[in-house]
Design an enzyme around this catalytic site. Structure first.
Site, short mmCIF file in Angstrom:
data_model
loop_
_atom_site.label_atom_id
_atom_site.label_comp_id
_atom_site.label_asym_id
_atom_site.label_seq_id
_atom_site.Cartn_x
_atom_site.Cartn_y
_atom_site.Cartn_z
N LYS A 102 -15.94 15.52 -8.06
CA LYS A 102 -16.78 16.29 -8.99
C LYS A 102 -18.05 15.51 -9.35
CE LYS A 102 -14.13 14.55 -12.96
NZ LYS A 102 -13.08 14.90 -13.93
N ARG A 159 -7.16 20.60 -23.87
CA ARG A 159 -8.42 21.07 -23.27
C ARG A 159 -8.21 22.45 -22.66
NH1 ARG A 159 -11.57 16.95 -19.29
NH2 ARG A 159 -9.87 17.48 -17.88
N HIS A 178 -3.03 16.94 -17.23
CA HIS A 178 -4.01 15.85 -17.28
C HIS A 178 -3.69 14.95 -18.47
CE1 HIS A 178 -7.71 13.85 -16.23
NE2 HIS A 178 -8.31 14.15 -17.36
N ARG A 196 -4.54 12.66 -8.61
CA ARG A 196 -5.96 13.02 -8.55
C ARG A 196 -6.75 11.75 -8.85
NH1 ARG A 196 -3.57 16.55 -11.89
NH2 ARG A 196 -4.76 15.72 -13.65
N TYR A 203 -44.72 0.28 -23.62
CA TYR A 203 -44.93 1.17 -24.75
C TYR A 203 -44.48 0.52 -26.05
CZ TYR A 203 -45.53 5.03 -21.44
OH TYR A 203 -45.98 5.85 -20.44
N CYS A 211 -39.82 2.48 -19.11
CA CYS A 211 -40.62 3.70 -18.98
C CYS A 211 -39.86 4.72 -18.13
CB CYS A 211 -41.95 3.38 -18.32
SG CYS A 211 -42.82 1.97 -19.04
N ASP A 245 -40.54 5.81 -15.17
CA ASP A 245 -40.51 5.52 -13.73
C ASP A 245 -40.61 4.04 -13.41
OD1 ASP A 245 -40.95 8.43 -13.40
OD2 ASP A 245 -42.91 7.90 -14.22
C1 LIG Z 1 -11.98 14.09 -13.65
C2 LIG Z 1 -10.58 14.45 -13.54
C3 LIG Z 1 -9.69 13.63 -12.85
C4 LIG Z 1 -10.06 12.26 -12.33
O1 LIG Z 1 -10.02 11.33 -13.37
P1 LIG Z 1 -10.32 9.78 -13.12
O2 LIG Z 1 -10.05 9.14 -14.43
O3 LIG Z 1 -11.76 9.71 -12.74
O4 LIG Z 1 -9.44 9.34 -12.03
C5 LIG Z 1 -8.40 14.07 -12.67
N1 LIG Z 1 -8.00 15.28 -13.18
C6 LIG Z 1 -8.82 16.07 -13.87
C7 LIG Z 1 -8.31 17.36 -14.38
C8 LIG Z 1 -10.13 15.70 -14.08
O5 LIG Z 1 -10.94 16.49 -14.77
#
Ligand SMILES: *Cc1c(COP(=O)(O)O)cnc(C)c1O
Length: 368
Positions: free
Chosen positions: A38, A136, A166, A219, A265, A311, A313
């Site tokens: 992602k 969530r 998660h 994941r 700046y 800055c 850039d």
């Molecule tokens: C981003 C995400 C992950 C990965 O998490 P990391 O801490 O980067 O390994 C896994 N599951 C879900 C649902 C996520 O949103």
């Protein structure tokens, strides 16, 4: 794309592949790896990372949004893709046709989706999202789960592929919350009339610290890129993570200033004596946030600080002596035995390396 500006990010895909191979060696044999790409592969480039991850043995890739999944498909990624966030129901038919798996939290959503994919040439593949304590997205109780199961059983073209949750605190020292979440998740998974083929819970932190929670898949996000999810996890790594990202530029301009000259700046930095000042062609539009003033960079194998306001850039560094314009400058990465990490930037910015990774600007070309 032309790259006249020397500012660039080098992404080492081999490091990413080694992280996957080491993870696979560490986890139980039956556990597969879902490579999380992602947010443009945490700023590393989603297509290149997805391709490298699949080649190294990842079973599928996952993204946050439908558009990220479509971009991967359009770019020739043929592996299974899971959209982990919730998709608008209007995406269901395209998801089915393109073999994109979607997360489902709600029977009402799934009922509408089932209607939309009745005639699709392929079934819609779904992973039921269970909220075991993150708060969530995801269903939270048996009734909601049974409602979803009912929709799946009543539909001709929905395929239950997975169930997932998660963790909220897997990167912290206290393991209680994670254990509670895992137990809650497994209680709900047990309510399916048949266990879905792919039950998955772990992010990077859990994959590394709790192999006993690996289930059918993990994941793997931040640590795919060689970055520890937190400093605590960094002290407990079961194998070395290989960092994939290097941010480099070159000295664009070098000058010697006398005492009492002001820089950038606001004139907030003033030379204290004769000083060599270098100018770098990188600024906050590239992700070098203004809060990184005083952060070191590496030139000639030595650390030296950014001085004055950064800055949009450009920014200035204080050199210990004269260097030639064109000298290589490493902002993130290694020169000799010195290294500057995203973790170091994150500490200075009061954030986490995840945020640093995704903040490196689109204007910085990624070289593989
Ligand atoms: C981003 C995400 C992950 C990965 O998490 P990391 O801490 O980067 O390994 C896994 N599951 C879900 C649902 C996520 O949103």
């Amino acid at each position: 794309m032309e790259n006249y500006r020397p500012t660039k990010a080098s992404v080492n895909l081999q490091a990413i592949q080694e992280n996957i191979e080491n993870l696979k060696r560490y986890l139980p044999r039956q556990t597969s790896v879902i490579a999380v790409v992602k947010a443009d592969g945490y700023g590393h480039g989603e297509v290149e990372v997805a391709r490298a991850a699949i080649a190294a043995g990842a079973r599928m890739v996952s993204v946050a949004t439908p558009d990220e999944a479509l971009h991967l498909r359009d770019s020739g990624i043929t592996a299974d893709i899971l959209v982990m966030g919730l998709s608008p129901v209007g995406f269901a038919e395209r998801a089915a046709t393109l073999g994109i798996h979607v997360a489902v939290s709600d029977a009402g959503w799934l009922r509408q989706a089932a209607n939309l994919v009745k005639e699709a040439d392929r079934p819609l593949r779904v992973h039921v999202k269970i909220d075991s304590g993150m708060g969530r997205i995801g269903l939270r109780d048996e009734t909601a789960l049974q409602d979803i199961v009912e929709v799946i059983e009543g539909s001709n073209n929905i395929r239950l592929v997975g169930a997932f949750t998660h963790f909220a605190c897997a990167d912290e020292e206290d393991s209680c919350e994670t254990e509670e979440q895992f137990n809650r998740f497994m209680e709900l998974v047990a309510e399916f009339p048949q266990r879905p083929p792919l039950v998955h819970a772990s992010n990077s932190a859990a994959a590394l610290l709790y192999p006993q929670y690996a289930l059918d898949a993990v994941r793997f996000g931040i640590s795919l890129y060689g970055i520890a999810p937190s400093s605590y996890v960094g002290t407990k790594l079961p194998f070395d993570l290989k960092k994939a990202f290097t941010l480099e530029t070159e000295l664009a301009y070098v000058k010697k200033l006398g005492k009492g000259e002001r820089i950038s700046y606001g004139g907030t930095y003033e030379t204290k004596r004769d000083e060599w000042i270098g100018t770098l062609p990188i600024g906050y539009a590239d992700g070098l946030k203004r809060g990184l003033r005083d952060q070191d960079v590496l030139i000639g194998g030595e650390r030296m600080p950014i001085v004055g306001t950064i800055c949009m850039d450009q920014c200035m560094v204080k050199l210990p002596r004269e260097f030639a314009a064109g000298e290589k400058v490493t902002l993130i990465g290694r020169q000799g035995d010195k290294e500057i990490t995203m973790e170091e930037w994150a500490d200075r910015l009061g954030t986490i390396p995840y945020e640093v990774a995704v903040t490196i600007g689109k204007r910085v070309p990624r070289i593989y």
